[in-house]
Design an enzyme around this catalytic site. Structure first.
Site, PDB file in Angstrom:
ATOM      1  N   LYS A 120       0.904  -1.101  -0.077  1.00 15.32           N
ATOM      2  CA  LYS A 120       0.053   0.104   0.065  1.00 15.32           C
ATOM      3  C   LYS A 120       0.974   1.235  -0.067  1.00 15.32           C
ATOM      4  O   LYS A 120       2.049   1.207   0.258  1.00 15.32           O
ATOM      5  CB  LYS A 120      -1.036   0.028   1.186  1.00 15.32           C
ATOM      6  CG  LYS A 120      -0.205   0.098   2.312  1.00 15.32           C
ATOM      7  CD  LYS A 120      -1.138  -0.160   3.706  1.00 15.32           C
ATOM      8  CE  LYS A 120      -0.451   0.073   5.097  1.00 15.32           C
ATOM      9  NZ  LYS A 120      -1.166   0.025   6.269  1.00 15.32           N
ATOM     10  N   ARG A 166     -10.514   0.474  14.922  1.00 19.67           N
ATOM     11  CA  ARG A 166     -10.504   1.311  13.656  1.00 19.67           C
ATOM     12  C   ARG A 166     -11.462   0.505  12.735  1.00 19.67           C
ATOM     13  O   ARG A 166     -12.481   1.489  12.322  1.00 19.67           O
ATOM     14  CB  ARG A 166      -9.039   1.015  13.001  1.00 19.67           C
ATOM     15  CG  ARG A 166      -8.594   1.979  11.744  1.00 19.67           C
ATOM     16  CD  ARG A 166      -7.354   2.136  11.705  1.00 19.67           C
ATOM     17  NE  ARG A 166      -6.726   0.825  11.202  1.00 19.67           N
ATOM     18  CZ  ARG A 166      -5.415   0.498  10.926  1.00 19.67           C
ATOM     19  NH1 ARG A 166      -4.407   1.407  10.892  1.00 19.67           N
ATOM     20  NH2 ARG A 166      -4.888  -0.782  10.584  1.00 19.67           N
ATOM     21  N   HIS A 174      -6.022  -6.964  13.399  1.00 20.04           N
ATOM     22  CA  HIS A 174      -5.085  -6.185  13.296  1.00 20.04           C
ATOM     23  C   HIS A 174      -4.433  -5.797  14.930  1.00 20.04           C
ATOM     24  O   HIS A 174      -5.164  -5.229  15.583  1.00 20.04           O
ATOM     25  CB  HIS A 174      -4.951  -4.781  12.591  1.00 20.04           C
ATOM     26  CG  HIS A 174      -3.508  -3.975  12.226  1.00 20.04           C
ATOM     27  ND1 HIS A 174      -2.835  -4.631  11.475  1.00 20.04           N
ATOM     28  CD2 HIS A 174      -3.135  -2.911  12.680  1.00 20.04           C
ATOM     29  CE1 HIS A 174      -1.534  -3.657  11.333  1.00 20.04           C
ATOM     30  NE2 HIS A 174      -2.161  -2.639  12.211  1.00 20.04           N
ATOM     31  N   ARG A 188       0.817 -10.426   7.309  1.00 20.15           N
ATOM     32  CA  ARG A 188       1.029  -9.539   6.436  1.00 20.15           C
ATOM     33  C   ARG A 188       2.378  -8.747   6.566  1.00 20.15           C
ATOM     34  O   ARG A 188       2.647  -8.371   7.642  1.00 20.15           O
ATOM     35  CB  ARG A 188      -0.189  -8.583   6.828  1.00 20.15           C
ATOM     36  CG  ARG A 188      -1.546  -9.325   6.636  1.00 20.15           C
ATOM     37  CD  ARG A 188      -2.586  -8.048   6.777  1.00 20.15           C
ATOM     38  NE  ARG A 188      -2.635  -7.956   8.182  1.00 20.15           N
ATOM     39  CZ  ARG A 188      -3.285  -8.080   9.499  1.00 20.15           C
ATOM     40  NH1 ARG A 188      -3.799  -9.297   9.045  1.00 20.15           N
ATOM     41  NH2 ARG A 188      -3.180  -7.698  10.403  1.00 20.15           N
ATOM     42  N   TYR A 246      15.215  32.075   3.894  1.00 24.36           N
ATOM     43  CA  TYR A 246      14.117  32.742   4.223  1.00 24.36           C
ATOM     44  C   TYR A 246      14.319  32.938   5.687  1.00 24.36           C
ATOM     45  O   TYR A 246      14.652  32.205   6.388  1.00 24.36           O
ATOM     46  CB  TYR A 246      12.663  32.015   3.976  1.00 24.36           C
ATOM     47  CG  TYR A 246      12.245  31.869   2.398  1.00 24.36           C
ATOM     48  CD1 TYR A 246      11.894  33.030   1.899  1.00 24.36           C
ATOM     49  CD2 TYR A 246      12.217  30.666   1.866  1.00 24.36           C
ATOM     50  CE1 TYR A 246      11.790  32.912   0.452  1.00 24.36           C
ATOM     51  CE2 TYR A 246      11.781  30.649   0.631  1.00 24.36           C
ATOM     52  CZ  TYR A 246      11.595  31.571   0.017  1.00 24.36           C
ATOM     53  OH  TYR A 246      11.076  31.477  -1.405  1.00 24.36           O
ATOM     54  N   CYS A 278      13.400  25.409   1.596  1.00 24.97           N
ATOM     55  CA  CYS A 278      12.449  25.990   0.782  1.00 24.97           C
ATOM     56  C   CYS A 278      11.861  24.861  -0.074  1.00 24.97           C
ATOM     57  O   CYS A 278      11.804  23.860   0.226  1.00 24.97           O
ATOM     58  CB  CYS A 278      13.302  26.765  -0.405  1.00 24.97           C
ATOM     59  SG  CYS A 278      14.526  27.765   0.422  1.00 24.97           S
ATOM     60  N   MET A 279      11.013  25.355  -1.075  1.00 22.28           N
ATOM     61  CA  MET A 279       9.999  24.309  -1.420  1.00 22.28           C
ATOM     62  C   MET A 279      10.791  23.269  -2.349  1.00 22.28           C
ATOM     63  O   MET A 279      10.417  22.332  -2.573  1.00 22.28           O
ATOM     64  CB  MET A 279       9.062  25.026  -2.491  1.00 22.28           C
ATOM     65  CG  MET A 279       8.047  24.357  -3.258  1.00 22.28           C
ATOM     66  SD  MET A 279       6.812  25.191  -4.240  1.00 22.28           S
ATOM     67  CE  MET A 279       5.628  25.728  -2.820  1.00 22.28           C
ATOM     68  N   ASP A 280      11.789  23.951  -3.206  1.00 19.28           N
ATOM     69  CA  ASP A 280      12.596  23.190  -4.066  1.00 19.28           C
ATOM     70  C   ASP A 280      14.070  23.059  -3.893  1.00 19.28           C
ATOM     71  O   ASP A 280      14.637  22.264  -4.712  1.00 19.28           O
ATOM     72  CB  ASP A 280      12.344  23.745  -5.376  1.00 19.28           C
ATOM     73  CG  ASP A 280      10.764  24.005  -5.660  1.00 19.28           C
ATOM     74  OD1 ASP A 280      10.038  23.336  -5.807  1.00 19.28           O
ATOM     75  OD2 ASP A 280      10.596  25.397  -5.971  1.00 19.28           O
TER      76      ASP A 280
END
Length: 393
Positions: A40, A137, A167, A223, A269, A316-318
């Site tokens: 998953k 759950r 689980h 699992r 920043y 930063c973002m990138d």
């Protein structure tokens, strides 16, 4: 033709590690207990299809996913092994599960009634009934719920219960009291099924933690999730692991700019980082859009030329910056996760910096980061969702 990528930032997935972990798990289990490889969340960020194929080659018999969409994607990619959707599926989508021969989880009488109304085909649909033994759950909690659900299932011969599972909430902890309570409740739930005339072929309760600790008591299917990727289910379990887990995920980039910065200059920043003296500062093309969250700026390091280099200023973002020990050339490799025997940054270390668990770290590295797959030391393939197309680039 191999999919390209045009930024020197990538994750490496060692499929040999996946294979070794599955083989070792199979050897630990009784011969009649099968392995379900849990893939998953895009294989916990490693790549669902590639991990699934490797695990199946190593002896896994089942695949586990959270969403019907994830299961369909595996089928479309050509994988034919049995697949179980461990989470909730909409009743109106039961025909999709039947079309692709996907088993789904059931735990609500009302759901069965609605699904039966929606489903128009005569093809059988296979279900695993989930018990909530203490996770809180999903799942059937008491006998009356089980009786109502089973009665509803029996009214539609197209619906077949092939499995039952639960689980565990605390299997990875040293204190096994709650685990033992859940285990007893699960056995009681199985007795309800027998009383109600249901005898599933598959019984499973073992996640990675429970299966590593109690391999002989996990019925006929386990699992195998986090440990398949070479990560311990918890720090507590590390000293007692029955075999060495081989970590499969590493994360790398390259310096795109290197500069000498005089004292008392701000970096990134807010200029919260100030150089204390003449410093060599490198720019790395990785940011929070790639999953390298801003919280990692504080007291975090990366590896350049076998040296731990502190992150300098806000991420930063990138991009982010790091303080280098000396001048190194543009293009030098930067390791965010991974490394060699002398200097290494593990997934667990990154998780500790963020105050979270190792499960989250490879999952949070976004699909903007290409995955490069290695087998037997050789580069096998590249997955770059940004440029995956039917047309040659």
């Amino acid at each position: 033709m191999e999919v390209p990528f045009y930024r020197d930032t990538w994750a490496e997935i060692n499929l040999d590690a996946i294979e070794a972990n599955v083989v070792n798990m199979r050897q630990l289990l009784p011969v009649d207990t099968m392995v379900m490889a849990v893939v998953k969340a895009n294989g916990y960020g490693h790549g669902a299809e590639e991990v699934a194929e490797t695990a199946l080659e190593a002896g896994a018999k089942w695949l586990g996913v959270a969403l019907l969409d994830e299961a369909v994607r595996l089928r479309v990619s050509g994988i034919e092994a049995p697949i179980l959707v461990l989470g909730w599926t909409r009743p109106e989508d039961v025909h999709i599960a039947a079309k692709y021969n996907i088993s789904i989880t059931v735990f609500q009488q009302e759901w069965v009634r609605e699904a039966s109304k929606c489903y128009k085909s005569q093809h059988p649909v296979f279900f695993h009934l989930k018990f909530d033994t203490g996770m809180g759950r999903l799942g059937v909690r008491d006998y009356s719920e089980a009786k109502g659900l089973i009665g509803e299932m029996k009214s539609d011969p197209r619906f077949i219960i092939e499995g039952a599972f639960t689980h565990f909430a605390t299997a990875d902890e040293d204190n096994q009291t709650y685990f033992n309570e859940q285990y007893s409740r699960f056995k009681e739930g199985l007795s309800w099924l027998k009383e109600l005339g249901i005898n599933p072929n598959l019984i499973h309760c073992g996640n990675s933690a429970a299966s590593l600790k109690h391999p002989e008591n996990m019925f006929n299917l386990v699992r195998f999730g986090i440990a398949m990727y070479g990560l311990s289910p918890s720090e507590e379990m590390k000293p007692g692991l029955p075999f060495k887990l081989e970590e499969a995920f590493s994360f790398h980039s390259r310096l795109v700019h290197v500069k000498s910065v005089p004292p008392n200059e701000g970096i990134s920043y807010g200029a919260i980082y100030r150089t204390e003296k003449d410093e060599w500062i490198g720019t790395v093309p990785v940011g929070y859009a790639d999953g390298w969250t801003r919280s990692l700026a504080k007291d975090s390091t990366v590896i350049v030329r076998n040296n731990r280099c502190p992150i300098a200023g806000k991420i930063c973002m990138d991009q982010f910056m790091c303080r280098l020990p000396y001048e190194v050339p543009v293009g030098e490799k930067v390791t965010l996760i991974g490394g060699g025997p002398d200097v290494k940054i593990t997934v667990d270390e990154v998780a500790a910096r963020l105050g979270t668990i190792n499960y989250e770290i490879p999952c949070m590295i976004s699909e903007r980061v290409p995955r490069i797959y290695f087998r037997s030391g050789e580069r096998l393939k590249v997955r770059n969702p940004l440029l995956e197309t039917n047309e040659e680039i």
